[in-house]
Scaffold this motif. Structure first.
Motif, PDB file in Angstrom:
ATOM      1  N   ILE A  66       0.881  -1.168   0.000  1.00 53.13           N
ATOM      2  CA  ILE A  66       0.000   0.000   0.000  1.00 53.13           C
ATOM      3  C   ILE A  66       0.915   1.213   0.000  1.00 53.13           C
ATOM      4  CG2 ILE A  66      -1.888   1.206   1.158  1.00 53.13           C
ATOM      5  CD1 ILE A  66      -2.616  -1.624   0.334  1.00 53.13           C
ATOM      6  N   ILE A  67       0.792   2.068  -1.005  1.00 53.15           N
ATOM      7  CA  ILE A  67       1.722   3.177  -1.199  1.00 53.15           C
ATOM      8  C   ILE A  67       0.966   4.500  -1.240  1.00 53.15           C
ATOM      9  CG2 ILE A  67       3.375   4.223  -2.812  1.00 53.15           C
ATOM     10  CD1 ILE A  67       4.170   1.399  -3.643  1.00 53.15           C
ATOM     11  N   ARG A  68       1.581   5.524  -0.651  1.00 54.36           N
ATOM     12  CA  ARG A  68       1.098   6.889  -0.781  1.00 54.36           C
ATOM     13  C   ARG A  68       2.139   7.691  -1.547  1.00 54.36           C
ATOM     14  NH1 ARG A  68       1.736  12.019   0.841  1.00 54.36           N
ATOM     15  NH2 ARG A  68      -0.128  13.291   1.193  1.00 54.36           N
ATOM     16  N   ILE A  69       1.672   8.503  -2.510  1.00 51.73           N
ATOM     17  CA  ILE A  69       2.584   9.336  -3.286  1.00 51.73           C
ATOM     18  C   ILE A  69       1.946  10.706  -3.485  1.00 51.73           C
ATOM     19  CG2 ILE A  69       1.700   8.703  -5.578  1.00 51.73           C
ATOM     20  CD1 ILE A  69       4.636   8.527  -6.506  1.00 51.73           C
ATOM     21  N   ILE A  83      -3.191   5.806   7.973  1.00 52.90           N
ATOM     22  CA  ILE A  83      -2.524   6.298   6.764  1.00 52.90           C
ATOM     23  C   ILE A  83      -1.051   6.605   7.002  1.00 52.90           C
ATOM     24  CG2 ILE A  83      -4.619   7.192   5.698  1.00 52.90           C
ATOM     25  CD1 ILE A  83      -3.796   9.974   6.598  1.00 52.90           C
ATOM     26  N   ASP A  84      -0.613   6.655   8.269  1.00 57.76           N
ATOM     27  CA  ASP A  84       0.815   6.782   8.518  1.00 57.76           C
ATOM     28  C   ASP A  84       1.500   5.418   8.594  1.00 57.76           C
ATOM     29  OD1 ASP A  84       0.011   5.781  10.974  1.00 57.76           O
ATOM     30  OD2 ASP A  84       0.456   7.606  12.090  1.00 57.76           O
ATOM     31  N   GLY A  85       0.714   4.336   8.489  1.00 61.08           N
ATOM     32  CA  GLY A  85       1.262   2.989   8.469  1.00 61.08           C
ATOM     33  C   GLY A  85       1.678   2.440   9.818  1.00 61.08           C
ATOM     34  N   LYS A  86       1.415   3.152  10.892  1.00 59.31           N
ATOM     35  CA  LYS A  86       1.897   2.725  12.206  1.00 59.31           C
ATOM     36  C   LYS A  86       1.030   1.645  12.841  1.00 59.31           C
ATOM     37  CE  LYS A  86       4.225   7.080  13.327  1.00 59.31           C
ATOM     38  NZ  LYS A  86       4.284   8.235  14.271  1.00 59.31           N
ATOM     39  N   ASP A  87      -0.246   1.593  12.491  1.00 56.50           N
ATOM     40  CA  ASP A  87      -1.164   0.644  13.118  1.00 56.50           C
ATOM     41  C   ASP A  87      -1.987  -0.087  12.067  1.00 56.50           C
ATOM     42  OD1 ASP A  87      -0.763   1.316  16.002  1.00 56.50           O
ATOM     43  OD2 ASP A  87      -1.425   3.270  15.289  1.00 56.50           O
ATOM     44  N   ALA A  88      -2.208  -1.375  12.297  1.00 58.63           N
ATOM     45  CA  ALA A  88      -3.038  -2.175  11.385  1.00 58.63           C
ATOM     46  C   ALA A  88      -3.779  -3.236  12.179  1.00 58.63           C
ATOM     47  CB  ALA A  88      -2.175  -2.828  10.306  1.00 58.63           C
ATOM     48  N   THR A  89      -4.951  -3.604  11.692  1.00 51.40           N
ATOM     49  CA  THR A  89      -5.727  -4.643  12.360  1.00 51.40           C
ATOM     50  C   THR A  89      -6.652  -5.309  11.363  1.00 51.40           C
ATOM     51  OG1 THR A  89      -7.170  -5.118  14.260  1.00 51.40           O
ATOM     52  CG2 THR A  89      -7.653  -3.139  13.005  1.00 51.40           C
ATOM     53  N   ARG A  90      -7.070  -6.524  11.685  1.00 48.47           N
ATOM     54  CA  ARG A  90      -8.069  -7.218  10.876  1.00 48.47           C
ATOM     55  C   ARG A  90      -9.457  -6.711  11.239  1.00 48.47           C
ATOM     56  NH1 ARG A  90      -6.237 -12.486   9.336  1.00 48.47           N
ATOM     57  NH2 ARG A  90      -8.403 -13.088   8.967  1.00 48.47           N
ATOM     58  N   LEU A  91     -10.350  -6.746  10.270  1.00 50.45           N
ATOM     59  CA  LEU A  91     -11.735  -6.341  10.479  1.00 50.45           C
ATOM     60  C   LEU A  91     -12.661  -7.514  10.213  1.00 50.45           C
ATOM     61  CD1 LEU A  91     -11.833  -2.937   8.558  1.00 50.45           C
ATOM     62  CD2 LEU A  91     -11.727  -3.232  11.032  1.00 50.45           C
ATOM     63  N   HIS A  92     -13.831  -7.480  10.845  1.00 54.11           N
ATOM     64  CA  HIS A  92     -14.884  -8.424  10.489  1.00 54.11           C
ATOM     65  C   HIS A  92     -15.430  -8.042   9.119  1.00 54.11           C
ATOM     66  CE1 HIS A  92     -14.875 -10.329  14.374  1.00 54.11           C
ATOM     67  NE2 HIS A  92     -15.034  -9.165  14.975  1.00 54.11           N
ATOM     68  N   ASP A  93     -15.881  -9.017   8.349  1.00 52.73           N
ATOM     69  CA  ASP A  93     -16.336  -8.720   6.996  1.00 52.73           C
ATOM     70  C   ASP A  93     -17.526  -7.775   6.976  1.00 52.73           C
ATOM     71  OD1 ASP A  93     -18.051 -10.572   8.041  1.00 52.73           O
ATOM     72  OD2 ASP A  93     -18.100 -11.865   6.282  1.00 52.73           O
ATOM     73  N   ASP A  94     -18.425  -7.883   7.956  1.00 49.48           N
ATOM     74  CA  ASP A  94     -19.590  -6.997   7.952  1.00 49.48           C
ATOM     75  C   ASP A  94     -19.176  -5.557   8.228  1.00 49.48           C
ATOM     76  OD1 ASP A  94     -18.867  -7.601  10.536  1.00 49.48           O
ATOM     77  OD2 ASP A  94     -20.913  -7.753  11.301  1.00 49.48           O
ATOM     78  N   THR A  95     -18.166  -5.362   9.067  1.00 47.64           N
ATOM     79  CA  THR A  95     -17.653  -4.016   9.332  1.00 47.64           C
ATOM     80  C   THR A  95     -17.047  -3.434   8.066  1.00 47.64           C
ATOM     81  OG1 THR A  95     -17.148  -4.618  11.617  1.00 47.64           O
ATOM     82  CG2 THR A  95     -16.061  -2.663  10.749  1.00 47.64           C
ATOM     83  N   TYR A  96     -16.294  -4.248   7.348  1.00 48.37           N
ATOM     84  CA  TYR A  96     -15.641  -3.792   6.122  1.00 48.37           C
ATOM     85  C   TYR A  96     -16.670  -3.419   5.062  1.00 48.37           C
ATOM     86  CZ  TYR A  96     -12.596  -3.945   2.005  1.00 48.37           C
ATOM     87  OH  TYR A  96     -11.926  -3.637   0.856  1.00 48.37           O
ATOM     88  N   HIS A  97     -17.611  -4.324   4.793  1.00 45.32           N
ATOM     89  CA  HIS A  97     -18.559  -4.087   3.709  1.00 45.32           C
ATOM     90  C   HIS A  97     -19.496  -2.927   4.008  1.00 45.32           C
ATOM     91  CE1 HIS A  97     -17.393  -7.297   1.064  1.00 45.32           C
ATOM     92  NE2 HIS A  97     -17.419  -8.172   2.048  1.00 45.32           N
ATOM     93  N   VAL A 127      -9.794   4.652   0.923  1.00 43.30           N
ATOM     94  CA  VAL A 127      -9.100   5.522   1.880  1.00 43.30           C
ATOM     95  C   VAL A 127     -10.079   6.596   2.332  1.00 43.30           C
ATOM     96  CG1 VAL A 127      -7.072   6.956   2.305  1.00 43.30           C
ATOM     97  CG2 VAL A 127      -6.946   5.102   0.636  1.00 43.30           C
ATOM     98  N   VAL A 128     -10.338   6.631   3.639  1.00 43.54           N
ATOM     99  CA  VAL A 128     -11.314   7.571   4.183  1.00 43.54           C
ATOM    100  C   VAL A 128     -11.072   7.704   5.683  1.00 43.54           C
ATOM    101  CG1 VAL A 128     -13.047   5.760   4.580  1.00 43.54           C
ATOM    102  CG2 VAL A 128     -13.796   8.127   4.263  1.00 43.54           C
ATOM    103  N   ASN A 129     -11.358   8.899   6.224  1.00 45.31           N
ATOM    104  CA  ASN A 129     -11.232   9.112   7.673  1.00 45.31           C
ATOM    105  C   ASN A 129      -9.845   8.768   8.230  1.00 45.31           C
ATOM    106  OD1 ASN A 129     -14.013   9.681   7.572  1.00 45.31           O
ATOM    107  ND2 ASN A 129     -14.323   8.841   9.613  1.00 45.31           N
ATOM    108  N   GLU A 130      -8.803   9.088   7.442  1.00 41.99           N
ATOM    109  CA  GLU A 130      -7.424   8.837   7.870  1.00 41.99           C
ATOM    110  C   GLU A 130      -7.104   7.346   7.994  1.00 41.99           C
ATOM    111  OE1 GLU A 130      -5.340  11.727   8.498  1.00 41.99           O
ATOM    112  OE2 GLU A 130      -7.089  12.554   7.459  1.00 41.99           O
ATOM    113  N   VAL A 131      -7.913   6.498   7.364  1.00 40.58           N
ATOM    114  CA  VAL A 131      -7.728   5.051   7.460  1.00 40.58           C
ATOM    115  C   VAL A 131      -7.770   4.440   6.054  1.00 40.58           C
ATOM    116  CG1 VAL A 131      -8.672   2.887   8.361  1.00 40.58           C
ATOM    117  CG2 VAL A 131      -8.790   4.958   9.749  1.00 40.58           C
ATOM    118  N   VAL A 132      -6.910   3.446   5.818  1.00 42.75           N
ATOM    119  CA  VAL A 132      -6.950   2.667   4.579  1.00 42.75           C
ATOM    120  C   VAL A 132      -7.642   1.337   4.881  1.00 42.75           C
ATOM    121  CG1 VAL A 132      -5.614   1.581   2.745  1.00 42.75           C
ATOM    122  CG2 VAL A 132      -4.776   3.691   3.806  1.00 42.75           C
ATOM    123  N   LEU A 133      -8.749   1.097   4.214  1.00 43.52           N
ATOM    124  CA  LEU A 133      -9.470  -0.168   4.355  1.00 43.52           C
ATOM    125  C   LEU A 133      -9.238  -0.969   3.079  1.00 43.52           C
ATOM    126  CD1 LEU A 133     -12.863   1.338   5.587  1.00 43.52           C
ATOM    127  CD2 LEU A 133     -11.119   0.298   7.019  1.00 43.52           C
TER     128      LEU A 133
END
Length: 353
Positions: A150-153, A213-227, A176-182
């Protein structure tokens, strides 16, 4: 009289034949078992949102807050998420072909190469461009995982940084929304077998990931949360479009390029039979009448097979843009088009190669 020592002590507390060594060993074993049970109970009692990531890393309060808050995703953002290799900002269009990522002016001029390689899932967010890039390898097997970045330019290409990486077969979608990459990685899980080509066989597993978006934190999401973040409710569903097309355009399938503005939907189709013509339509709930905006017919006279496809629509508030890709063997040509929404006319802009 038996001298057996049971797990939780002697079966007969009045016996005088106790073995002190066995009792000590039993008590020690019991202490270990109790300790293990306590740890297991604590782990099992943790809530799903315990502020830890997929690898057990501690999440920042910022990412936790963003994920638990309300996501502001307007229809333009949702629509744009369907256009994987095309994006638009106030001044520029960004597109990817089989070789790299580019920026052009909206009239197709001023082409600037931003990156090279296999690129998809382009997002414009604030003053940056976000996208996924697949690691280059010698093999092209579908049944394998590769490193995906995942790259930002920056829009001028001068500032570039890697946000996150994931080993997977592909990244199906990204927002990419709300300072988060999903994003949605599809992972190949081998089963130990091989097919007739000697490739590993197995199944595909869909995961869902959120990363700051700064790449410092990542986590898995439940599919219903993602969709729920991606939910797009088009004015017309697939079966409705199929029924409308069946009257005047039989043997036609609806493809993946779609965009809706208010109650009007824009979409592309392709003929099942040769020549496999690409057609662009609009339709509005105001009258439920299909409007043919334009069509692209592949060159069937060529000895080399020719295929056409679009790569999604983007909208800048005035025009809808799309790129028509023509593949002739190993050659590729990308033509930029725009739809004038006032007249519903299709305009050729420029060949981008």
């Amino acid at each position: 009289m038996s001298n057996e020592i049971h797990l939780f002590g002697n079966s007969n507390p009045n016996t005088g034949n106790k073995d002190p060594k066995k009792i000590v060993l039993t008590i020690a074993s019991l202490a270990v078992i109790i300790a293990v049970l306590i740890v297991a109970i604590k782990l099992a009692s943790k809530p799903a949102s315990d502020d830890t990531g997929d690898g057990g890393e501690k999440l920042s309060s910022k990412l936790t807050e963003k994920l638990s808050g309300v996501f502001v995703v307007d229809n333009d953002i949702k629509n744009a998420s369907n256009s994987k290799t095309l994006a638009v900002s106030g001044d520029y269009l960004f597109y990817a072909d089989s070789k790299g990522l580019y920026r052009v002016n909206k009239d197709g001029s001023g082409k600037l190469e931003l990156d090279t390689g296999q690129i998809s899932n382009i997002n414009v967010y604030k003053d940056g461009l976000y996208y996924t890039k697949t690691e280059a390898t010698d093999g092209s097997s579908t049944y394998s995982n590769k490193k995906h970045q995942i790259i930002r330019i920056s829009f001028d290409g001068k500032k570039k940084n890697e946000i996150h990486t994931y080993d997977c077969q592909r990244i199906s979608s990204m927002l990419v929304v709300n300072e988060v990459v999903l994003y949605q990685p599809i992972v190949f899980v081998p089963d130990g077998g091989t097919n007739e080509h000697g490739e590993s066989t197995g199944s595909f597993q869909t995961n869902y990931v959120a990363v700051s978006i700064d790449g410092k934190d990542a986590t898995r999401l439940h599919d219903d949360t993602y969709h729920s973040r991606f939910a797009i409710k088009y004015p017309y569903n697939q079966s409705e479009l199929d029924a409308l097309l069946g009257v005047d355009y039989p043997e036609t399938v609806v493809k993946t390029s779609r965009y809706f503005i208010d109650d009007t939907m824009y979409f592309d189709t392709q003929s099942i039979q040769d020549p496999k013509t690409i057609r662009i339509f609009s339709i509005s709930k105001a009258n439920n009448v299909l409007n043919l905006i334009g069509e692209h017919i592949p060159d069937t006279s060529s000895t080399t097979p020719v295929s056409l496809y679009t790569n999604g629509f983007v909208y800048d508030g005035e025009f809808i843009y799309y790129v028509l890709t023509e593949r002739r063997g190993t050659e590729e040509k990308n033509d930029l088009y725009k739809i004038d929404l006032n007249s519903n006319n299709l305009l050729f802009v420029q060949t981008l190669n």
